[in-house]
Write an enzyme that holds these catalytic residues in place. Structure first.
Site, PDB file in Angstrom:
ATOM      1  N   ASP A  82      34.455  45.318   5.184  1.00 62.36           N
ATOM      2  CA  ASP A  82      33.424  44.590   4.438  1.00 62.36           C
ATOM      3  C   ASP A  82      33.415  43.160   4.973  1.00 62.36           C
ATOM      4  OD1 ASP A  82      35.738  43.637   3.073  1.00 62.36           O
ATOM      5  OD2 ASP A  82      35.293  44.772   1.263  1.00 62.36           O
TER       6      ASP A  82
ATOM      7  N   GLU B 223      38.436  49.881   6.157  1.00 60.22           N
ATOM      8  CA  GLU B 223      38.024  49.256   4.871  1.00 60.22           C
ATOM      9  C   GLU B 223      37.056  48.104   5.114  1.00 60.22           C
ATOM     10  OE1 GLU B 223      41.386  48.254   2.385  1.00 60.22           O
ATOM     11  OE2 GLU B 223      42.500  50.029   2.969  1.00 60.22           O
TER      12      GLU B 223
ATOM     13  N   HIS C 145      38.750  43.590   6.313  1.00 56.52           N
ATOM     14  CA  HIS C 145      38.146  42.852   5.196  1.00 56.52           C
ATOM     15  C   HIS C 145      37.832  41.461   5.749  1.00 56.52           C
ATOM     16  CE1 HIS C 145      38.792  45.844   2.142  1.00 56.52           C
ATOM     17  NE2 HIS C 145      40.050  45.967   2.511  1.00 56.52           N
TER      18      HIS C 145
ATOM     19  N   ASN D  24      48.177  51.587   8.134  1.00 57.81           N
ATOM     20  CA  ASN D  24      46.938  50.877   7.808  1.00 57.81           C
ATOM     21  C   ASN D  24      47.238  49.459   7.315  1.00 57.81           C
ATOM     22  OD1 ASN D  24      44.027  51.042   7.303  1.00 57.81           O
ATOM     23  ND2 ASN D  24      44.524  51.026   5.111  1.00 57.81           N
TER      24      ASN D  24
ATOM     25  N   GLU E   7      49.929  48.411   4.470  1.00 57.18           N
ATOM     26  CA  GLU E   7      50.251  46.980   4.280  1.00 57.18           C
ATOM     27  C   GLU E   7      51.746  46.693   4.149  1.00 57.18           C
ATOM     28  OE1 GLU E   7      47.795  45.807   0.947  1.00 57.18           O
ATOM     29  OE2 GLU E   7      45.983  46.545   1.908  1.00 57.18           O
TER      30      GLU E   7
END
Ligand code: G3I
Length: 319
Positions: free
Chosen positions: A238, A236, A206, A170, A129
């Site tokens: 979701d 990651e 996400h 990432n 990030e």
């Protein structure tokens, strides 16, 4: 057949972020992980704050437990993360650092951590990030003290500590084409041009039901990353749902999981598909987004949700 085996047969290993707490205390959680997932990421245990709480103190217990669990169940491990702006220990963030001193500390941190798990962690999120949503560099502690070169430094150090590990940049909100994914590609292109060992881009994913990315655009982004010889991992995933959670929303969520898995499989460039947690009970979502929940593949009682069934279907279709 369990999802992990269907996923492996389809060529897209399925993983989950693992929290140390439930791994220790909850046999149902352990059983679910070992049965349904072929890969793990430490959700928090390898971050600076938890694992390196003081300059000369390391706290490997949780990370070791997760890696041991993975080894025992023949699961691959992703390492997360070596450089991030969040979850940093006070001694680091509030220390007064010269550039050479912080460089030494960062190199030593990476050498110790990556070195400890050398040969057991196949992929590391080296930098996490570092880019804002508008594509500008995030003004982090690392950038403030070390300048923009901190990324090169971290990747070189990780490569030295485990030359076989695949090293990732990432980030989130960079799944589809856009300002942020453009900026990340420029960043990674720049590093490769300078001979920095970066091997792939992690797309966190996400996602929010009702505001999903255009999956054609995600496909185009993955294609352009792959065209450079880089690997893509979904790191990651979701898909959170706004309450009240209804059967119709769970079906729509299942369709979205399916669409992303199909996009990855069709690209031939994705080497992992990792969800950020295993069940809705241990997900970060309700704690961070008030009014949102149910983002994962398994419910609070470890039962498969429609999304787990739709993934099984898409993996089955590949075989
Ligand atoms: O471990 C302490 C515990 O000792 C204490 O009692 C408790 C009280 O609040 O806090 C516990 O730490 C929390 C930790 O999660 C473990 O539960 C931290 O406060 C909390 O901030 C931390 O949140 C994590 C978050 O990163 C930190 O920003 C989430 O679990 C984790 O899912 C989340 O993961 C990030 C990825 O690393 C990077 N991408 C985004 C993703 C979601 O934010």
């Amino acid at each position: 057949m369990a999802l992990r085996h269907l996923a492996a047969q389809a060529g897209l290993p399925l993983g989950a972020a693992v929290a140390a707490e439930p791994l220790r205390r909850d046999p149902a959680y352990r059983a679910l992980l070992a049965r349904e997932f072929g890969m793990v990421t430490c959700e928090n245990a390898m971050k600076w704050g938890p694992i390196h709480p003081a300059l000369r103190t390391w706290a490997f217990r949780d990370a070791d437990a997760i890696v041991r669990f993975a080894t025992r169940h023949a699961m691959a491990v992703r390492g997360h993360t070596l450089v991030w702006h969040s979850q940093q220990p006070r001694w680091l963030e509030h220390g007064s650092w010269s550039r050479p001193a912080l460089t030494r500390v960062l190199r030593a941190h990476i050498a110790t951590l990556v070195g400890r798990y050398r040969g057991r962690i196949g992929a590391w999120d080296v930098v996490n990030e570092a880019v804002n949503d508008d594509g500008t560099p995030r003004p982090t502690f690392w950038r403030r003290v070390l300048g923009p070169k901190y990324l090169d430094l971290a990747f070189h150090a990780a490569h030295r500590a485990d030359p076989k590990a695949r090293l990732f940049y990432n980030d989130y909100n960079a799944e589809a084409l856009g300002e942020k994914s453009d900026a990340i590609l420029r960043l990674v292109d720049g590093m490769r041009h300078r001979g920095v060992p970066v091997h792939g881009i992690g797309l966190q994913a996400h996602l929010l039901l009702g505001d999903l990315p255009d999956f054609k655009s995600v496909a185009a982004n993955i294609t352009r990353i792959a065209a450079r010889g880089l690997t893509v991992q979904i790191t990651e995933l979701d898909i959170r749902i706004r309450r009240p959670v209804t059967a119709a929303k769970l079906r729509a969520q299942a369709d979205a999981y399916l669409a992303l898995a199909e996009t990855c499989l069709a690209s031939g460039a994705c080497t992992a598909f990792v969800t950020w947690g295993a069940t809705d009970k241990s997900s970060w979502v309700p704690g961070f987004f008030k009014g949102y929940d149910d983002a994962l593949l398994f419910d609070r009682a470890c039962r498969p949700k429609p999304a787990a069934r739709s993934l099984a279907e898409v993996f089955n279709r590949q075989v």
